[in-house]
Motif scaffolding. Sequence first.
Motif, mmCIF file in Angstrom:
data_model
loop_
_atom_site.group_PDB
_atom_site.id
_atom_site.type_symbol
_atom_site.label_atom_id
_atom_site.label_comp_id
_atom_site.label_asym_id
_atom_site.label_seq_id
_atom_site.Cartn_x
_atom_site.Cartn_y
_atom_site.Cartn_z
ATOM 1 N N SER A 220 25.306 71.381 30.654
ATOM 2 C CA SER A 220 24.675 70.124 30.279
ATOM 3 C C SER A 220 23.583 70.394 29.250
ATOM 4 C CB SER A 220 24.071 69.419 31.512
ATOM 5 O OG SER A 220 23.023 70.182 32.062
ATOM 6 N N GLY A 221 23.502 69.533 28.276
ATOM 7 C CA GLY A 221 22.467 69.651 27.252
ATOM 8 C C GLY A 221 22.000 68.273 26.833
ATOM 9 N N ASP A 222 20.732 68.144 26.561
ATOM 10 C CA ASP A 222 20.243 66.870 26.041
ATOM 11 C C ASP A 222 19.113 67.111 25.055
ATOM 12 O OD1 ASP A 222 17.620 66.623 27.661
ATOM 13 O OD2 ASP A 222 19.130 66.848 29.228
ATOM 14 N N LEU A 223 18.912 66.140 24.202
ATOM 15 C CA LEU A 223 17.916 66.203 23.135
ATOM 16 C C LEU A 223 17.187 64.875 23.094
ATOM 17 C CD1 LEU A 223 16.721 67.546 20.521
ATOM 18 C CD2 LEU A 223 18.563 66.372 19.285
ATOM 19 N N ALA A 224 15.857 64.925 23.031
ATOM 20 C CA ALA A 224 15.043 63.711 22.910
ATOM 21 C C ALA A 224 14.076 63.885 21.743
ATOM 22 C CB ALA A 224 14.273 63.449 24.196
ATOM 23 N N ALA A 242 17.795 59.806 21.704
ATOM 24 C CA ALA A 242 18.166 60.757 22.748
ATOM 25 C C ALA A 242 19.681 60.897 22.784
ATOM 26 C CB ALA A 242 17.640 60.318 24.112
ATOM 27 N N ALA A 243 20.134 62.094 23.089
ATOM 28 C CA ALA A 243 21.568 62.361 23.224
ATOM 29 C C ALA A 243 21.783 63.308 24.391
ATOM 30 C CB ALA A 243 22.129 62.968 21.945
ATOM 31 N N ARG A 244 22.918 63.143 25.058
ATOM 32 C CA ARG A 244 23.252 64.007 26.185
ATOM 33 C C ARG A 244 24.732 64.335 26.166
ATOM 34 N NH1 ARG A 244 23.556 63.057 32.644
ATOM 35 N NH2 ARG A 244 23.277 65.221 33.264
ATOM 36 N N GLN A 260 24.396 58.367 23.604
ATOM 37 C CA GLN A 260 23.489 58.237 22.469
ATOM 38 C C GLN A 260 22.543 57.079 22.774
ATOM 39 O OE1 GLN A 260 23.631 59.953 19.418
ATOM 40 N NE2 GLN A 260 25.455 61.189 19.894
ATOM 41 N N GLU A 261 21.258 57.296 22.533
ATOM 42 C CA GLU A 261 20.268 56.254 22.814
ATOM 43 C C GLU A 261 19.335 56.119 21.607
ATOM 44 O OE1 GLU A 261 18.209 57.132 26.403
ATOM 45 O OE2 GLU A 261 20.033 57.644 27.515
ATOM 46 N N PHE A 262 19.129 54.888 21.164
ATOM 47 C CA PHE A 262 18.236 54.589 20.053
ATOM 48 C C PHE A 262 17.198 53.579 20.549
ATOM 49 C CE2 PHE A 262 22.484 55.513 18.595
ATOM 50 C CZ PHE A 262 22.291 56.442 17.586
ATOM 51 N N GLY A 263 15.922 53.806 20.244
ATOM 52 C CA GLY A 263 14.911 52.915 20.782
ATOM 53 C C GLY A 263 13.688 52.762 19.913
ATOM 54 N N ARG A 282 9.459 47.885 25.023
ATOM 55 C CA ARG A 282 10.419 48.895 24.574
ATOM 56 C C ARG A 282 11.812 48.290 24.499
ATOM 57 N NH1 ARG A 282 10.641 54.582 24.692
ATOM 58 N NH2 ARG A 282 12.761 55.423 24.867
ATOM 59 N N TYR A 283 12.531 48.617 23.419
ATOM 60 C CA TYR A 283 13.936 48.224 23.299
ATOM 61 C C TYR A 283 14.767 49.483 23.117
ATOM 62 C CZ TYR A 283 18.382 46.884 21.276
ATOM 63 O OH TYR A 283 19.730 46.773 21.028
ATOM 64 N N GLU A 284 15.920 49.542 23.812
ATOM 65 C CA GLU A 284 16.839 50.671 23.685
ATOM 66 C C GLU A 284 18.272 50.163 23.578
ATOM 67 O OE1 GLU A 284 15.428 54.016 26.678
ATOM 68 O OE2 GLU A 284 15.101 52.005 27.503
ATOM 69 N N TYR A 285 19.038 50.824 22.719
ATOM 70 C CA TYR A 285 20.479 50.594 22.665
ATOM 71 C C TYR A 285 21.144 51.880 23.133
ATOM 72 C CZ TYR A 285 25.204 49.747 20.993
ATOM 73 O OH TYR A 285 26.567 49.594 20.920
ATOM 74 N N LEU A 286 21.987 51.779 24.170
ATOM 75 C CA LEU A 286 22.558 52.952 24.806
ATOM 76 C C LEU A 286 24.079 52.882 24.772
ATOM 77 C CD1 LEU A 286 20.144 51.556 26.847
ATOM 78 C CD2 LEU A 286 20.192 53.903 27.679
ATOM 79 N N LEU A 287 24.687 53.959 24.320
ATOM 80 C CA LEU A 287 26.146 54.095 24.291
ATOM 81 C C LEU A 287 26.545 55.263 25.171
ATOM 82 C CD1 LEU A 287 27.304 53.616 20.575
ATOM 83 C CD2 LEU A 287 28.095 52.309 22.553
ATOM 84 N N GLY A 288 27.523 55.058 26.063
ATOM 85 C CA GLY A 288 28.006 56.128 26.919
ATOM 86 C C GLY A 288 29.506 56.331 26.749
#
Length: 478
Positions: A220-224, A242-244, A260-263, A282-288
């Motif tokens: 597992s890897g993630d980046l913020a 953010a990405a995971r 992928q998350e954009f905020g 806060r606003y976030e758009y999240l794609l899974g």
Amino acid sequence: MNLSFLNRKFFLMFVCGLMGVSAMTPSAHAISEAHAAEPDAGLRTADSQEIAPDQFLSSDASRYFQAGDYEKALVALNQLEQSFPKDELIQRYRAMTLDRLGKSDEAITIFKALLEKNPKHIPTRYFLGQAFARSGRYEEAAQEWTTVAQEGEGTPYAAWSLSAIQQMKGPDFSASDQPEKIQRWYIQARYGYEVDSNVILRPEDKNLSIAGDRDAGRHSGDLALRYRAYSKRDTAIDLTYAARQTLHDDSFNEFNYHSQEFGINARQRVKVGEKDVVLGARYEYLLGFLDRDIYSSRNRWTLSADTRFTERTQTIFFDRMTVANYGPDGSEPSKTSRDGFENDVGFTHFFYSKDFQRYVFFRGELNTSENRGSNFDSWGTTFRLGYHTPVPKFSRFSIDVSSGLSNQYYPDFESTTTLDPKRREDLDWDLYAALTYSITKTLSARFFYSYFNTENNNDIYEYNRHIGGLQFIYSRSA
């Protein structure tokens, strides 16, 4: 020559170099806070009651200051001051923190007191000039910076002082040209390997599941990333990404998850009575994605209010609203579609120890969900209790333990299978434990374990799960 003094000074310079924060342009207005404010043994006098360098660098006061959270830094510095009332390094950080909170007059008083003890200390005089400039006393700022340029020749402070003086002589200079010195970028990257005992969430009742493998290991890897797009004394706006990614072994590729998350996150400090309150939006758009197929698309809005009712507590109120689309709607969309609106309203409360090194937190939420499919309409509550502490006598180690309990009701649930026709009601609890070792200021290793137990009226949704592994965590501000 005092060799222990030199050893301590070079140690501090080395540790601060590991923070990975370098000076930006040679301007007084663009200098990196973390670099300019690095602990300097030269500030100390012979009769100082000194805090150990590594103890200060690992303290909450240093961490909050580097992150730009000056309110928390000031509270932590006040606590450190009780243990080390004569430590000039703590006093210097306290003055710098007050300056960044708009209390420049208080900062000036502290800087002057420090210079009375050590009039040749160049960094203190440089920051005194900045406090003068922030409060509009530009002639006094120029005097201090001129002294720094002359007596600190060959140091970065001299170059920054000369640049600041030149800017003050410019035709367009005004008080608004004195920006907060902030760290624009924050990055955190994590990589780990973990073992999951129940990847497919197989029910505990073997009569309700098919035979086959259900446990697997995964990478597992993630980046913020956070970019401070706007910052004034009481206002901040951050852009976030953010990405995971998870990669399973043992032929579980269909469970590989990518997101992928954009905020954008805006915060404003206001006064409510005698209390400082930080309001957030806060606003976030999240794609899974599962494997390469879209699993979910969500738009999330979060409103928050952060305040302290007492010196050693912090309370965050929040209202999180999500509009979600979960891809395929199932065999009977009017029952099985998860698309809809989710709302979580609650608070998190922190209780800190006197030295701010330990804390207990409690979180409570009211959860509701209204969906296209009636089987996923729900309401319920979620609670979590946790504890954080450094390991006594081993300052590089820290322990985190927490446990959560969630009870969710599905009033319109109708089972789509004859295997178990009962209504669904979730009662979930979990346990999390982690041991973290700080390898350097920017790199940590973490061993962790999680246990999940899901009880349900409908046995199809009842399962147990164990996850354990090792993570490496890299974080840096610039």
